[in-house]
Scaffold this active site. Structure first.
Site, PDB file in Angstrom:
ATOM      1  N   TYR A 176      -5.364   5.307   0.136  1.00  0.00           N
ATOM      2  CA  TYR A 176      -4.371   4.252  -0.028  1.00  0.00           C
ATOM      3  C   TYR A 176      -4.533   3.551  -1.364  1.00  0.00           C
ATOM      4  O   TYR A 176      -5.604   3.141  -1.753  1.00  0.00           O
ATOM      5  CB  TYR A 176      -4.344   3.264   1.141  1.00  0.00           C
ATOM      6  N   LYS A 220       0.837  -1.197   0.000  1.00  0.00           N
ATOM      7  CA  LYS A 220       0.000   0.000   0.000  1.00  0.00           C
ATOM      8  C   LYS A 220       0.872   1.249   0.000  1.00  0.00           C
ATOM      9  O   LYS A 220       1.936   1.272   0.622  1.00  0.00           O
ATOM     10  CB  LYS A 220      -0.876   0.042   1.257  1.00  0.00           C
TER      11      LYS A 220
END
Length: 182
Positions: A132, A72
C-alpha cells in the site's frame, strides 16, 4: 488501465492492462496523469509499505485522523485478500457503508481508498504480500480503528472468526457507533 468508481464516492478499483509474452508480463500499476484525468484526484504518494501474512490474518479496520489522514493505493503482490474499506465521512451519503473486493496476484487489481475511510483486509492464502502506497506519513498519535466484527457495519469477511488471527490491538478497537456517537 481501467479505473472504475465504486458506490462509495472517491473509492476506485483500478485494473491495469497486462502485456504478456513468452518472457512473462509487464503492467503499469499507477499513472498519475491517467488517474487524475479519470478521477480528478491528484495524489503524491510519500510512503510505500509491504506486509506479509499467513492465511487467516486480519488487519484493520484502521485509519488516521485529522491532518495525518491517508489515502491509500493497495494491491496484492502475491496471494489473495478480501479487502474492505468503510466510509467515515460524516457528510457523505454513504457514511457507515463499506465496500469489499477480492484482490489477488492474478488479476492485479488495486483499490484506491480515499482519506476519510477505514481500511482492512483478511488474508485468504498463505504467504500473501500486500502493498500500500500512502499520500501521508504514518503518525501513531493519530491512529484509530473500528473493531472488525462490528455489528453495525456487518462486514462478511468470508472467514470464521475462530479461525482468524487478529492482533490484540485490533481485538480492542472501538465500535463504529461509539467512535461516531450515533
Amino acid at each position: 488501465m481501467e479505473i472504475a468508481e465504486t458506490y462509495l464516492k472517491g473509492c476506485f478499483v483500478i485494473t491495469p492492462k497486462m502485456h504478456k509474452d513468452e518472457r512473462g508480463y509487464f503492467l503499469e500499476t499507477f499513472n498519475e496523469k491517467i488517474f487524475f484525468k479519470t478521477t480528478g484526484i491528484k495524489n503524491k504518494f510519500v510512503q510505500d509499505n509491504l506486509s506479509k501474512s499467513s492465511k487467516g490474518v486480519l488487519r484493520g479496520l484502521h485509519f488516521q485522523k485529522g491532518n495525518t489522514a491517508q489515502a491509500k493505493l493497495v494491491q496484492v503482490i502475491s496471494g489473495k485478500v478480501l479487502d474492505v474499506c468503510v466510509d467515515l465521512r460524516k457528510d457523505s451519503p454513504t457514511f457507515g457503508k463499506h465496500f469489499s473486493i477480492l484482490l489477488d496476484c492474478v488479476k492485479k487489481q488495486q483499490l484506491y481508498v480515499p482519506r476519510g475511510f477505514a481500511h482492512g483486509f483478511i488474508v485468504l492464502e498463505n504467504n500473501t504480500v500486500f502493498s500500500y502506497k500512502c499520500d501521508n506519513y504514518y503518525d501513531k498519535s493519530s491512529e484509530s480503528g473500528i473493531i472488525f466484527n462490528d455489528k453495525f457495519l456487518n462486514i462478511d469477511w468470508g472467514f470464521s472468526e475462530d479461525k482468524m488471527i487478529v492482533s490484540e490491538k485490533d481485538k480492542n478497537l472501538l465500535t463504529f457507533k461509539s467512535l461516531f456517537k450515533c
